[in-house]
Write a protein that holds these residues in place. Structure first.
Motif, PDB file in Angstrom:
ATOM      1  N   VAL A 115       1.373  -7.146  -8.866  1.00  0.00           N
ATOM      2  CA  VAL A 115       0.049  -7.125  -8.241  1.00  0.00           C
ATOM      3  C   VAL A 115      -1.008  -6.735  -9.266  1.00  0.00           C
ATOM      4  CG1 VAL A 115       0.970  -6.512  -5.974  1.00  0.00           C
ATOM      5  CG2 VAL A 115       0.216  -4.699  -7.505  1.00  0.00           C
ATOM      6  N   GLU A 116      -2.213  -7.153  -8.984  1.00  0.00           N
ATOM      7  CA  GLU A 116      -3.364  -6.833  -9.822  1.00  0.00           C
ATOM      8  C   GLU A 116      -4.310  -6.022  -8.961  1.00  0.00           C
ATOM      9  OE1 GLU A 116      -4.062  -8.914 -12.897  1.00  0.00           O
ATOM     10  OE2 GLU A 116      -5.753  -7.581 -13.335  1.00  0.00           O
ATOM     11  N   LEU A 117      -4.548  -4.775  -9.351  1.00  0.00           N
ATOM     12  CA  LEU A 117      -5.481  -3.945  -8.587  1.00  0.00           C
ATOM     13  C   LEU A 117      -6.887  -4.290  -9.018  1.00  0.00           C
ATOM     14  CD1 LEU A 117      -3.718  -0.457  -8.577  1.00  0.00           C
ATOM     15  CD2 LEU A 117      -3.350  -2.440  -7.102  1.00  0.00           C
ATOM     16  N   LEU A 118      -7.844  -4.194  -8.087  1.00  0.00           N
ATOM     17  CA  LEU A 118      -9.221  -4.579  -8.396  1.00  0.00           C
ATOM     18  C   LEU A 118     -10.048  -3.348  -8.719  1.00  0.00           C
ATOM     19  CD1 LEU A 118      -9.561  -7.109  -5.476  1.00  0.00           C
ATOM     20  CD2 LEU A 118      -8.894  -7.560  -7.814  1.00  0.00           C
ATOM     21  N   GLY A 139       1.842   7.310  -6.481  1.00  0.00           N
ATOM     22  CA  GLY A 139       0.702   8.062  -6.998  1.00  0.00           C
ATOM     23  C   GLY A 139      -0.419   7.198  -7.546  1.00  0.00           C
ATOM     24  N   GLU A 140      -0.388   5.900  -7.211  1.00  0.00           N
ATOM     25  CA  GLU A 140      -1.461   5.014  -7.659  1.00  0.00           C
ATOM     26  C   GLU A 140      -2.701   5.240  -6.802  1.00  0.00           C
ATOM     27  OE1 GLU A 140      -1.748   2.529 -10.132  1.00  0.00           O
ATOM     28  OE2 GLU A 140       0.020   3.569 -10.877  1.00  0.00           O
ATOM     29  N   LYS A 141      -3.850   5.058  -7.433  1.00  0.00           N
ATOM     30  CA  LYS A 141      -5.093   5.187  -6.680  1.00  0.00           C
ATOM     31  C   LYS A 141      -5.486   3.813  -6.133  1.00  0.00           C
ATOM     32  CE  LYS A 141      -7.404   9.173  -8.658  1.00  0.00           C
ATOM     33  NZ  LYS A 141      -6.131   9.741  -9.051  1.00  0.00           N
ATOM     34  N   ILE A 142      -5.539   3.706  -4.834  1.00  0.00           N
ATOM     35  CA  ILE A 142      -6.009   2.465  -4.215  1.00  0.00           C
ATOM     36  C   ILE A 142      -6.739   2.837  -2.929  1.00  0.00           C
ATOM     37  CG2 ILE A 142      -3.664   2.105  -3.239  1.00  0.00           C
ATOM     38  CD1 ILE A 142      -4.458  -0.943  -3.160  1.00  0.00           C
ATOM     39  N   ALA A 143      -7.903   2.222  -2.745  1.00  0.00           N
ATOM     40  CA  ALA A 143      -8.693   2.526  -1.554  1.00  0.00           C
ATOM     41  C   ALA A 143      -7.954   2.029  -0.316  1.00  0.00           C
ATOM     42  CB  ALA A 143     -10.055   1.846  -1.655  1.00  0.00           C
ATOM     43  N   HIS A 144      -8.048   2.786   0.760  1.00  0.00           N
ATOM     44  CA  HIS A 144      -7.399   2.379   2.023  1.00  0.00           C
ATOM     45  C   HIS A 144      -8.126   3.072   3.168  1.00  0.00           C
ATOM     46  CE1 HIS A 144      -5.401   5.923   0.411  1.00  0.00           C
ATOM     47  NE2 HIS A 144      -5.025   6.263   1.637  1.00  0.00           N
ATOM     48  N   LYS A 145      -9.407   2.718   3.272  1.00  0.00           N
ATOM     49  CA  LYS A 145     -10.300   3.453   4.176  1.00  0.00           C
ATOM     50  C   LYS A 145      -9.873   3.434   5.634  1.00  0.00           C
ATOM     51  CE  LYS A 145     -14.259   2.782   1.183  1.00  0.00           C
ATOM     52  NZ  LYS A 145     -15.166   1.682   0.890  1.00  0.00           N
ATOM     53  N   CYS A 146      -9.278   2.341   6.101  1.00  0.00           N
ATOM     54  CA  CYS A 146      -8.896   2.292   7.522  1.00  0.00           C
ATOM     55  C   CYS A 146      -7.441   2.714   7.727  1.00  0.00           C
ATOM     56  CB  CYS A 146      -9.146   0.894   8.093  1.00  0.00           C
ATOM     57  SG  CYS A 146      -7.942  -0.335   7.542  1.00  0.00           S
ATOM     58  N   GLU A 147      -6.820   3.223   6.665  1.00  0.00           N
ATOM     59  CA  GLU A 147      -5.434   3.714   6.752  1.00  0.00           C
ATOM     60  C   GLU A 147      -4.450   2.628   7.174  1.00  0.00           C
ATOM     61  OE1 GLU A 147      -4.591   6.585   5.605  1.00  0.00           O
ATOM     62  OE2 GLU A 147      -6.553   7.503   5.456  1.00  0.00           O
ATOM     63  N   GLY A 148      -4.707   1.407   6.732  1.00  0.00           N
ATOM     64  CA  GLY A 148      -3.700   0.366   6.924  1.00  0.00           C
ATOM     65  C   GLY A 148      -3.799  -0.443   8.188  1.00  0.00           C
ATOM     66  N   LYS A 149      -5.000  -0.536   8.770  1.00  0.00           N
ATOM     67  CA  LYS A 149      -5.128  -1.276  10.026  1.00  0.00           C
ATOM     68  C   LYS A 149      -5.725  -2.671   9.853  1.00  0.00           C
ATOM     69  CE  LYS A 149      -5.826   2.931  12.723  1.00  0.00           C
ATOM     70  NZ  LYS A 149      -6.893   3.823  12.240  1.00  0.00           N
ATOM     71  N   LEU A 191       0.833  -1.208   0.000  1.00  0.00           N
ATOM     72  CA  LEU A 191       0.000   0.000   0.000  1.00  0.00           C
ATOM     73  C   LEU A 191       0.867   1.258   0.000  1.00  0.00           C
ATOM     74  CD1 LEU A 191      -2.834   1.312   0.192  1.00  0.00           C
ATOM     75  CD2 LEU A 191      -2.558   1.281   2.670  1.00  0.00           C
ATOM     76  N   GLU A 192       1.858   1.298   0.868  1.00  0.00           N
ATOM     77  CA  GLU A 192       2.741   2.468   0.938  1.00  0.00           C
ATOM     78  C   GLU A 192       3.456   2.693  -0.397  1.00  0.00           C
ATOM     79  OE1 GLU A 192       4.002   2.263   5.663  1.00  0.00           O
ATOM     80  OE2 GLU A 192       5.080   1.064   4.206  1.00  0.00           O
ATOM     81  N   ALA A 193       3.915   1.601  -1.010  1.00  0.00           N
ATOM     82  CA  ALA A 193       4.631   1.722  -2.284  1.00  0.00           C
ATOM     83  C   ALA A 193       3.695   2.259  -3.370  1.00  0.00           C
ATOM     84  CB  ALA A 193       5.201   0.366  -2.693  1.00  0.00           C
ATOM     85  N   LEU A 194       2.458   1.764  -3.383  1.00  0.00           N
ATOM     86  CA  LEU A 194       1.498   2.209  -4.404  1.00  0.00           C
ATOM     87  C   LEU A 194       1.158   3.683  -4.214  1.00  0.00           C
ATOM     88  CD1 LEU A 194      -0.942  -0.848  -4.432  1.00  0.00           C
ATOM     89  CD2 LEU A 194       0.652  -0.204  -6.243  1.00  0.00           C
ATOM     90  N   LEU A 222      -4.050  -8.176   1.592  1.00  0.00           N
ATOM     91  CA  LEU A 222      -4.381  -6.788   1.883  1.00  0.00           C
ATOM     92  C   LEU A 222      -3.100  -6.002   1.641  1.00  0.00           C
ATOM     93  CD1 LEU A 222      -6.487  -7.092   5.161  1.00  0.00           C
ATOM     94  CD2 LEU A 222      -7.305  -6.821   2.813  1.00  0.00           C
ATOM     95  N   ALA A 223      -3.172  -5.014   0.759  1.00  0.00           N
ATOM     96  CA  ALA A 223      -1.960  -4.274   0.379  1.00  0.00           C
ATOM     97  C   ALA A 223      -1.304  -3.598   1.577  1.00  0.00           C
ATOM     98  CB  ALA A 223      -2.295  -3.232  -0.693  1.00  0.00           C
ATOM     99  N   CYS A 224      -2.114  -3.253   2.580  1.00  0.00           N
ATOM    100  CA  CYS A 224      -1.543  -2.547   3.741  1.00  0.00           C
ATOM    101  C   CYS A 224      -0.780  -3.487   4.663  1.00  0.00           C
ATOM    102  CB  CYS A 224      -2.635  -1.822   4.512  1.00  0.00           C
ATOM    103  SG  CYS A 224      -3.821  -2.899   5.345  1.00  0.00           S
ATOM    104  N   GLN A 225      -1.028  -4.783   4.558  1.00  0.00           N
ATOM    105  CA  GLN A 225      -0.400  -5.737   5.471  1.00  0.00           C
ATOM    106  C   GLN A 225       0.776  -6.471   4.842  1.00  0.00           C
ATOM    107  OE1 GLN A 225      -1.533  -5.937   8.803  1.00  0.00           O
ATOM    108  NE2 GLN A 225      -2.520  -4.113   7.980  1.00  0.00           N
ATOM    109  N   ALA A 226       0.805  -6.549   3.523  1.00  0.00           N
ATOM    110  CA  ALA A 226       1.854  -7.303   2.839  1.00  0.00           C
ATOM    111  C   ALA A 226       3.077  -6.412   2.654  1.00  0.00           C
ATOM    112  CB  ALA A 226       1.336  -7.788   1.494  1.00  0.00           C
ATOM    113  N   LYS A 227       4.158  -6.785   3.300  1.00  0.00           N
ATOM    114  CA  LYS A 227       5.390  -5.985   3.182  1.00  0.00           C
ATOM    115  C   LYS A 227       6.281  -6.579   2.093  1.00  0.00           C
ATOM    116  CE  LYS A 227       5.541  -3.695   7.587  1.00  0.00           C
ATOM    117  NZ  LYS A 227       4.131  -3.818   7.771  1.00  0.00           N
TER     118      LYS A 227
END
Ligand code: FES
Length: 93
Positions: free
Chosen positions: A90-93, A27-37, A20-23, A77-82
């Protein structure tokens, strides 16, 4: 290197950074409503290559993935995978 589909864009990947951080840094658009929790599931992606280099799926992530629709064995989950030290696609949905 992190390859992002369907755009095919490649961005540098830094070991230890979440996908998630890398995306977002690229400047990629990816939803992250809980800010990575690992609470919202909106950052669900498919990892099509390089799964093994990523950090292991932990309990919180697994539990959230179990509640999502359309999950496959490639799901993370992009926010959890380091990121590790090998290329990932990766394939964005
Ligand atoms: S940003 Fe909410 S689960 Fe990843």
């Amino acid at each position: 290197m992190l390859t992002i589909n369907p755009s095919g864009k490649t961005i540098p990947s830094t070991e230890g950074m979440s996908i998630l951080e890398a995306l977002l840094a690229a400047g990629e658009k990816i939803a992250h409503k809980c800010e990575g929790k690992a609470e919202c599931g909106s950052c669900h992606i498919f990892v099509t290559e390089g799964r093994k280099t990523l950090s292991k799926t932990q309990r919180l992530e697994n539990e959230k993935l179990d509640t999502l629709v359309g999950v496959s064995s490639n799901s993370r989950l992009a926010c959890q995978a380091k990121l590790g030290n090998e290329n990932v696609t990766v394939e964005l949905l």
